[in-house]
Design a protein around this motif. Structure first.
Motif, PDB file in Angstrom:
ATOM      1  N   THR A 113      48.560  37.413  46.746  1.00  0.00           N
ATOM      2  CA  THR A 113      49.526  38.493  46.663  1.00  0.00           C
ATOM      3  C   THR A 113      49.150  39.422  45.526  1.00  0.00           C
ATOM      4  O   THR A 113      48.610  38.975  44.498  1.00  0.00           O
ATOM      5  CB  THR A 113      50.958  37.934  46.466  1.00  0.00           C
ATOM      6  OG1 THR A 113      51.868  39.012  46.382  1.00  0.00           O
ATOM      7  CG2 THR A 113      51.073  37.094  45.209  1.00  0.00           C
ATOM      8  N   TYR A 114      49.390  40.703  45.701  1.00  0.00           N
ATOM      9  CA  TYR A 114      49.056  41.729  44.715  1.00  0.00           C
ATOM     10  C   TYR A 114      47.591  41.634  44.272  1.00  0.00           C
ATOM     11  O   TYR A 114      47.240  41.849  43.106  1.00  0.00           O
ATOM     12  CB  TYR A 114      49.973  41.614  43.484  1.00  0.00           C
ATOM     13  CG  TYR A 114      51.429  41.896  43.797  1.00  0.00           C
ATOM     14  CD1 TYR A 114      51.889  43.201  43.963  1.00  0.00           C
ATOM     15  CD2 TYR A 114      52.335  40.849  43.945  1.00  0.00           C
ATOM     16  CE1 TYR A 114      53.226  43.453  44.261  1.00  0.00           C
ATOM     17  CE2 TYR A 114      53.659  41.094  44.250  1.00  0.00           C
ATOM     18  CZ  TYR A 114      54.104  42.408  44.407  1.00  0.00           C
ATOM     19  OH  TYR A 114      55.418  42.657  44.699  1.00  0.00           O
ATOM     20  N   GLY A 115      46.755  41.230  45.205  1.00  0.00           N
ATOM     21  CA  GLY A 115      45.333  41.169  44.915  1.00  0.00           C
ATOM     22  C   GLY A 115      44.892  39.958  44.132  1.00  0.00           C
ATOM     23  O   GLY A 115      43.721  39.860  43.758  1.00  0.00           O
ATOM     24  N   ARG A 116      45.779  39.005  43.890  1.00  0.00           N
ATOM     25  CA  ARG A 116      45.445  37.782  43.143  1.00  0.00           C
ATOM     26  C   ARG A 116      45.941  36.567  43.914  1.00  0.00           C
ATOM     27  O   ARG A 116      46.850  36.664  44.740  1.00  0.00           O
ATOM     28  CB  ARG A 116      46.075  37.786  41.740  1.00  0.00           C
ATOM     29  CG  ARG A 116      45.718  39.000  40.897  1.00  0.00           C
ATOM     30  CD  ARG A 116      44.219  39.071  40.585  1.00  0.00           C
ATOM     31  NE  ARG A 116      43.879  40.277  39.857  1.00  0.00           N
ATOM     32  CZ  ARG A 116      43.787  40.351  38.535  1.00  0.00           C
ATOM     33  NH1 ARG A 116      44.011  39.274  37.812  1.00  0.00           N
ATOM     34  NH2 ARG A 116      43.461  41.487  37.968  1.00  0.00           N
ATOM     35  N   THR A 117      45.381  35.417  43.594  1.00  0.00           N
ATOM     36  CA  THR A 117      45.843  34.168  44.195  1.00  0.00           C
ATOM     37  C   THR A 117      46.833  33.514  43.249  1.00  0.00           C
ATOM     38  O   THR A 117      46.524  33.227  42.088  1.00  0.00           O
ATOM     39  CB  THR A 117      44.665  33.222  44.461  1.00  0.00           C
ATOM     40  OG1 THR A 117      43.766  33.848  45.393  1.00  0.00           O
ATOM     41  CG2 THR A 117      45.173  31.905  45.059  1.00  0.00           C
ATOM     42  N   SER A 118      48.035  33.292  43.757  1.00  0.00           N
ATOM     43  CA  SER A 118      49.103  32.686  42.960  1.00  0.00           C
ATOM     44  C   SER A 118      49.202  31.215  43.319  1.00  0.00           C
ATOM     45  O   SER A 118      49.494  30.853  44.464  1.00  0.00           O
ATOM     46  CB  SER A 118      50.429  33.401  43.224  1.00  0.00           C
ATOM     47  OG  SER A 118      51.452  32.879  42.403  1.00  0.00           O
ATOM     48  N   GLU A 119      49.003  30.338  42.324  1.00  0.00           N
ATOM     49  CA  GLU A 119      48.983  28.890  42.544  1.00  0.00           C
ATOM     50  C   GLU A 119      50.263  28.255  42.007  1.00  0.00           C
ATOM     51  O   GLU A 119      50.239  27.417  41.114  1.00  0.00           O
ATOM     52  CB  GLU A 119      47.772  28.276  41.856  1.00  0.00           C
ATOM     53  CG  GLU A 119      46.443  28.848  42.352  1.00  0.00           C
ATOM     54  CD  GLU A 119      45.271  28.342  41.543  1.00  0.00           C
ATOM     55  OE1 GLU A 119      44.462  27.603  42.113  1.00  0.00           O
ATOM     56  OE2 GLU A 119      45.200  28.669  40.342  1.00  0.00           O
ATOM     57  N   GLY A 120      51.391  28.689  42.545  1.00  0.00           N
ATOM     58  CA  GLY A 120      52.680  28.140  42.123  1.00  0.00           C
ATOM     59  C   GLY A 120      53.672  29.243  41.820  1.00  0.00           C
ATOM     60  O   GLY A 120      53.450  30.426  42.112  1.00  0.00           O
TER      61      GLY A 120
END
Length: 825
Positions: A113-120
């Motif tokens: 999301t928003y160009g980044r990977t969110s891990e939690g």
């Protein structure tokens, strides 16, 4: 009040802690309503503490977005996208890792999301089910946990919150102290009272204080703590308990005062001592004074308001909310703590006058233990010393002496006789001792065993033997009292007046009206909007001392204002075609009001006492009223709709008369708030019983109502009620239908013409209906033509046209003799 189970049982000695459901059942059993039981165990999967290592602000989006690197375990750093901005690098937060499921069946997964990977996800209190605060991320105090620690155990998510609603007479139960005592009584377990903490002797005053109104403020206590670290965080255990109780954490001094209030039931207030100027004075407000309260609202004070002032003016609305000028700020280190007792009635009036409910006022309205203030201040001061490194000054100002409840005596077997139950020996004395009474059992001269109880200071509601009986029965269990209903006597039912009242409601409902229940109180200013003259009797009202709304303190003398307010509310919500009615009492003060006599509860009042009570109560006749606006008949394929007008209001009022079996006659009248040219007085014989018609244009404009709004009001108690209701006679023979048009002066009411024709038509005239009202050049200036449909019928034969015509001519002749009517050619 919301209370975590772990906090509730902290002061109780259970061998085995009951389940939350058993605790809730116990509350209900002893008379405390339970509104809900909230289990916090709505989180599954990995939920850990994390430390924010790095924050990168992402640009190019419509809202703030941050990419955070969060340490969630030894040598484990996850990248997490977050939109909150209330935390910074180094803060300890709560992280739901991929695979966790939050309350609401919200599953966490790694996603781009928003160009980044969110891990939690970094969680807020509401997302974890800890409270309703969603203003930002839940930031834990430094040192609370290490990265990777299990947050379920840390946050106490296995706890349960019980939401209770004690009755207003049990002010002591709005605290952990009071509720824990109740549970101790319910389970017969030892209770450690947190309000009995040792209070050291005062060494001088903490601050110069003057109480000018000891009735409004029976006791005022102050304690000072200096050198409080303004950056000291509130300990997590305290923040958690406040959060679960529904109170947002603000700062250590404010959190401490809220915590002590919840724990002991004594509201406290913290002043920034450096902002207080000179002596504190407790007094009534002066007309024209204003105060900016903590919610940043500027409030015009009333002379009935109790306030705390210093040399600069008013700084606090006593018992309700503090002032902004002396509030504890982020840099406040010198704290003046105040604990007081306030007159419950004065607090209740202030709350309603300013529409400013607060947790403190909720407790003061229900009475606070007058002996608790020193112990509560000592508890708060020690917490500030322990967690804020503050220095407790030796002085304590304590003005006023707490009231001591008087002893109450009763036969020891009175609870048994009232309940019809033989309780175990010693149950009465034991139960009274459990609630805090000092109990003494003696034997009277006549050999009767008497128990004398001195209530504790927190039970000011125990004033007579009936109160003690209720406590014994409540704690022994209402469910143990047998329920034996007396047999209902035969032959009784609704009275004739009650049946007629129901008939009125049904008739109006069948005619398209909707029943409403308007607010029974009005503001005296509403009579100005209605255009009532200064000497109008409807302006003379009865006021209540403790109104729900300060500006609406007068009992209604007419139902029209309440209905018009309901119409306004419906119009504001998009309704346009409205027809409402209500059946309710109005309150009419007597010209010479007599005082209310005191009648005991030991037996049935005598006839003379009942008469004296009735004489002391204002007259309260039952009225029916209705309001119409918009279309009375809707538009459709059948044609144009018809707007409601004054005639519909008159017709509705006459329906009321028909329901009572009486005919209401209509006479032109002039009474505010009706239009002088479109107002009808409704009479039974020559006795006026109500009015109907179109509202005055100025009234319509003042209240923002649609044009041509119409209303009616009828005094039901003024209508005669008779048991004689003859069955209608239905003739099997055909009718003769004739029309007639008569010309009369334009000032002659149509109803008078109708009555004249009906009287002249005799027994053969079965029905008469006005179907046209014409005014124009063809009938002459100042004249009107009224056209009627007449139905003639004989009960025992077929009526001839000649007989019907003769009866019609007789009817016209009667109208000509009485009103000068002329048959129109």
């Amino acid at each position: 009040m919301r209370i975590p189970v772990t906090w509730l049982v902290e002061h109780l000695e259970f061998d085995e802690t009951p389940t939350p459901d058993r605790l809730a059942e116990a509350f209900v059993r002893i008379g405390i309503e339970v509104e809900d039981v909230h289990a916090l165990s709505g989180v599954t999967g990995p939920l850990v503490a994390g430390r924010v290592v790095e924050i990168e602000e992402l640009s190019g989006f419509k809202k703030p977005i941050r990419f955070c690197r969060v340490e969630v375990g030894p040598d484990q750093v996850n990248g997490i996208v977050c939109g909150a901005t209330n935390f910074r690098e180094g803060d300890t937060v709560v992280v739901a890792l991929p695979g966790a499921v939050l309350p609401g069946d919200f599953t966490i997964a790694a996603r781009k999301t928003y160009g980044r990977t969110s891990e939690g996800m970094i969680c807020s209190a509401r997302e974890l089910g800890l409270g309703d605060d969603h203003a930002g991320i839940l930031v834990l105090p430094s040192g609370t946990a290490q990265p990777g620690d299990d947050a379920v155990e840390l946050l106490g998510l296995t706890d349960t919150v019980i939401e209770v609603a004690p009755t207003p007479d049990r002010g002591y139960a709005f605290s952990v102290r009071g509720l824990a005592r109740e549970i101790a009584c319910a389970f017969d377990v030892p209770f450690g009272d947190p309000g009995l903490a040792e209070v050291p002797e005062a060494e001088g005053d903490a601050w110069p204080i003057t109480v000018e109104d000891p009735v409004a403020c029976p006791r005022f206590v102050a304690r000072r703590v200096t050198g409080v670290d303004p950056t000291a965080p509130t300990p997590w255990w305290m923040r958690r308990r406040l959060m679960l109780a529904g109170i947002r954490s603000i700062s250590l001094p404010v959190d401490v005062t809220n915590y002590v209030m919840l724990e002991l039931g004594q509201p406290l207030h913290a002043f920034d001592a450096s902002a207080v100027r000179g002596t504190l004075v407790v007094r009534r407000a002066v007309a024209g004074e204003k105060l900016t309260t903590l919610d940043e609202s500027v409030r015009a004070l009333d002379p009935d308001d109790v306030v705390i002032a210093d040399d600069s003016g008013v700084i606090s609305l006593a018992g309700v909310m503090g002032g902004a000028s002396t509030e504890v700020r982020d840099d406040s280190s010198d704290i003046l703590l105040e604990a007081a007792n306030w007159d419950p009635r004065a607090i209740a009036r202030t709350v309603r006058r300013h529409k400013l409910p607060s947790e403190a006022a909720k407790r003061f309205e229900r009475t606070v233990d007058p002996s608790l203030a020193p112990a509560a201040l000592e508890r708060a001061a020690r917490l500030l010393h322990l967690f804020g490194e503050g220095a407790i000054k030796p002085g304590r100002t304590d003005i006023g002496t707490p009231a001591v409840p008087g002893p109450v005596s009763m036969p020891i077997d009175l609870p048994d006789r009232v309940a019809g139950v033989r309780y175990a020996r010693g149950a009465t004395a034991r139960r009274l001792g459990q609630i805090g009474c000092r109990v003494e059992v003696t034997t009277g001269d006549d050999g009767t065993t008497v128990v004398t109880a001195v209530p504790p200071t927190w039970r000011s509601d125990l004033r007579q033997p009936a109160d003690l009986v209720e406590e014994v029965l409540r704690l022994e269990g209402f469910d143990t009292i047998p329920s034996v209903l007396p047999p209902a006597p035969a032959g009784r039912g609704l009275t004739e007046r009650q049946r007629r009242r129901r008939t009125v409601a049904r008739a109006l409902a069948e005619n398209g009206f909707v029943e409403v229940k308007p607010f029974p109180f009005v503001a005296p200013t509403v009579f100005d909007a209605l255009g009532l003259p200064a000497d109008d009797v409807r302006r003379t009202t009865v006021s209540v001392l403790n109104p729900l709304e300060a500006d609406k303190h007068a009992l209604a003398t007419t139902l029209v204002p309440g209905l018009l307010e309901t119409v306004q509310r419906n119009l504001s919500r998009g309704a346009r075609d409205i027809a409402l009615y209500t059946v309710a009492q109005v309150t009419l003060p007597r010209s010479q009001q007599v005082p209310v006599p005191e009648v005991g509860v030991g037996g049935r009042p005598s006839a003379a006492q009942v008469a004296a009570l009735l004489a002391a109560v204002p007259d309260q006749p039952v009225h029916v009223a209705g309001v119409l606006t918009g279309l009375r008949e809707q538009n459709g394929w059948w044609g144009e709709g018809r707007p409601a007008d004054w005639a519909d209001a008159v017709r509705a009022a006459r329906l009321v008369g028909e329901a009572y079996g009486v005919e209401l006659t209509v006479v032109a009248s002039d009474l505010a708030p009706w239009h002088p040219g479109r107002c009808a007085e409704l009479r039974v014989g020559d006795w006026p019983v109500g009015h109907a018609g179109e509202l005055h244009p100025k009234v319509v404009e003042a209240l923002g109502l649609p044009k041509r709004t119409a209303a009616f009001e009828v005094d039901l108690d003024a209508l005669p009620v008779t048991d004689h209701r003859p069955a209608p006679i239905v003739s099997a023979y055909p009718p003769v239908l004739l029309d007639v048009a008569v010309v009369v002066d334009a000032t002659v009411p149509a109803d008078e013409v109708t009555r004249a024709l009906r009287g002249g038509g005799g027994a053969l005239l079965e029905d008469i209906r006005l179907f046209d009202d014409y005014r124009g050049d063809s009938v002459g200036e100042g004249k009107r033509s009224l056209a009627y449909a007449l139905r003639f019928r004989a009960p025992d034969r077929t009526l001839t046209v000649e007989e019907a015509t003769a009866a019609r001519d007789t009817a016209v002749a009667a109208a000509a003799d009485r009103l000068g009517a002329v048959l129109r050619g």
